[in-house]
Enzyme design. Structure first.
Site, PDB file in Angstrom:
ATOM      1  CD  GLN A   1      -2.771  -1.517   0.250  1.00  0.00           C
ATOM      2  OE1 GLN A   1      -3.839  -0.594   0.215  1.00  0.00           O
ATOM      3  NE2 GLN A   1      -2.560  -2.584  -0.502  1.00  0.00           N
TER       4      GLN A   1
ATOM      5  N   GLY B   1     -11.737   2.540   4.304  1.00  0.00           N
ATOM      6  CA  GLY B   1     -10.730   1.626   3.900  1.00  0.00           C
ATOM      7  C   GLY B   1      -9.948   2.382   2.679  1.00  0.00           C
ATOM      8  CG  HIS B   2      -7.289   0.009   0.201  1.00  0.00           C
ATOM      9  ND1 HIS B   2      -6.532  -0.719  -0.300  1.00  0.00           N
ATOM     10  CD2 HIS B   2      -8.542  -0.317  -0.117  1.00  0.00           C
ATOM     11  CE1 HIS B   2      -7.027  -1.795  -0.519  1.00  0.00           C
ATOM     12  NE2 HIS B   2      -8.176  -1.691  -0.703  1.00  0.00           N
ATOM     13  CG  ASN B   3      -7.106   3.781  -3.334  1.00  0.00           C
ATOM     14  OD1 ASN B   3      -6.479   2.679  -2.854  1.00  0.00           O
ATOM     15  ND2 ASN B   3      -6.532   4.497  -3.936  1.00  0.00           N
TER      16      ASN B   3
END
Length: 340
Positions: free
Chosen positions: A197, A238-240
């Protein structure tokens, strides 16, 4: 606060009816009134005479009968007026003097602005930049190349990992984690293999993040929280994920990776949003709702899987009648001997 009612009236832009020289003993709530204190009432219909020194009430109540014969301050928005007084009374960070505590670790390669406070056992790694008038409380971790803007407040035990960006007037409550790894794995040859990540998190101006909330760094690019968005305690983002301006996310909600929320979106407590979906501007997701597909702008969603508010209420009305309908079904089945 040691202010007269005349001085308070100027601060909150109120019309005063009462003794301008009276000095309230402090602030209180109507649920626990204190002698000679000042409080507010958004609705005067059911107010009995409270033992307080002054009462802030709606301007529209000037011609109404109020069951309180003490000092009154008439304003357009009593709760906002009381908020202004709470801000004056809040001294938690006002008495902190700028400087770096001897037990703090600040890399010689970090850039520290003017009037910054860094508390004991805090860490600021190489390449980090801390803007003017920012307060970093004890035990905070600021990672490599983090950018923190002006007038930010970071409370104890918060973590901001490498490369993340906090713009101006950001508040991080105790224990939150900004920029932990996104939950990214690929199943390869019978194993879950970690996907690096390498992105970051960007918190725009005037964002506040609650205690023990986690906002994951992007796989690539950025996880972005828009200006003036407020996120409660114990939230997972969460990511993005991208959240627009002036959003609200309430405690224990979860937003999966790559979801995109528009401006003014409200996510109520314990709601869950699947990844890669879009929620339109000013939409509201109700408590414990499960969102599995895109939500149009302005929609109100309830239930899991979630339905539009009107559809959910109609469905729920039928659901409540199911025991009665089932009894009727069994009676018909017995009478006419169908369905076996």
């Amino acid at each position: 606060m040691n202010l007269t009612l005349a001085e308070i009236a100027k601060i909150i832009n109120a019309e005063l009816k009462g003794n301008p020289d009276f000095i309230p003993s402090g602030l209180c709530g109507l649920d626990a009134p204190a002698q000679n204190a000042i409080t507010y009432a958004g609705d005067i219909k059911n107010i009995k005479t409270p033992p307080v020194g002054a009462l802030i009430v709606p301007a529209g109540a000037k011609g109404a009968a109020i069951a309180y014969d003490g000092n009154l301050l008439f304003v357009e928005n009593p709760e906002w007026a009381f908020t202004l007084l709470l801000r004056r009374a809040d001294t938690l960070n006002k008495d902190i003097k700028p400087g770096v505590h001897p037990r703090a670790f600040v890399s010689g390669k970090a850039i520290i602005g003017k009037n910054v406070y860094i508390g004991p056992n805090a860490t600021v790694e190489a390449g980090a930049e801390i803007g003017d008038n920012t307060i970093i409380h004890p035990n905070v971790y600021i990672g490599r190349n983090v950018k923190v803007g002006r007038f930010c407040i970071i409370y104890p035990n918060a973590t901001v990992r490498e490369d993340c960006v906090l713009k101006n007037k950001v508040i991080l409550q105790p224990g939150c984690v900004i920029g932990g790894d996104g939950f990214g794995y690929i199943f390869h040859e019978g194993r879950h293999e970690k996907i690096p990540q390498i992105g970051n998190v960007v918190l725009e101006d005037d964002v506040e993040i609650g205690s023990n909330t986690t906002i994951d760094r992007a796989k690539i690019n950025s996880t972005v929280i828009g200006a003036n968005t407020k996120i409660d305690n114990l939230v997972q983002i969460g990511h993005n994920v991208r959240i627009g301006i002036s959003g609200i996310v309430v405690s224990q909600a979860g937003i999966a990776g790559s979801a995109v929320l528009g401006n003014g979106v409200i996510i109520a407590g314990q709601a869950g949003l699947s990844g890669h979906l879009k929620v339109g501007d000013r939409a509201t997701v109700g408590p414990q709702a499960g969102i599995m597909s895109d939500v149009p702008a302005g929609a109100k969603m309830l239930g899991s899987p979630a339905l539009e508010y009107g559809e959910f209420m109609r469905s729920y009305a039928v659901l409540k009648k199911m025991p009665e309908l089932y009894k009727e079904f069994l009676a018909l089945k017995k009478k006419f001997k169908f369905f076996g």
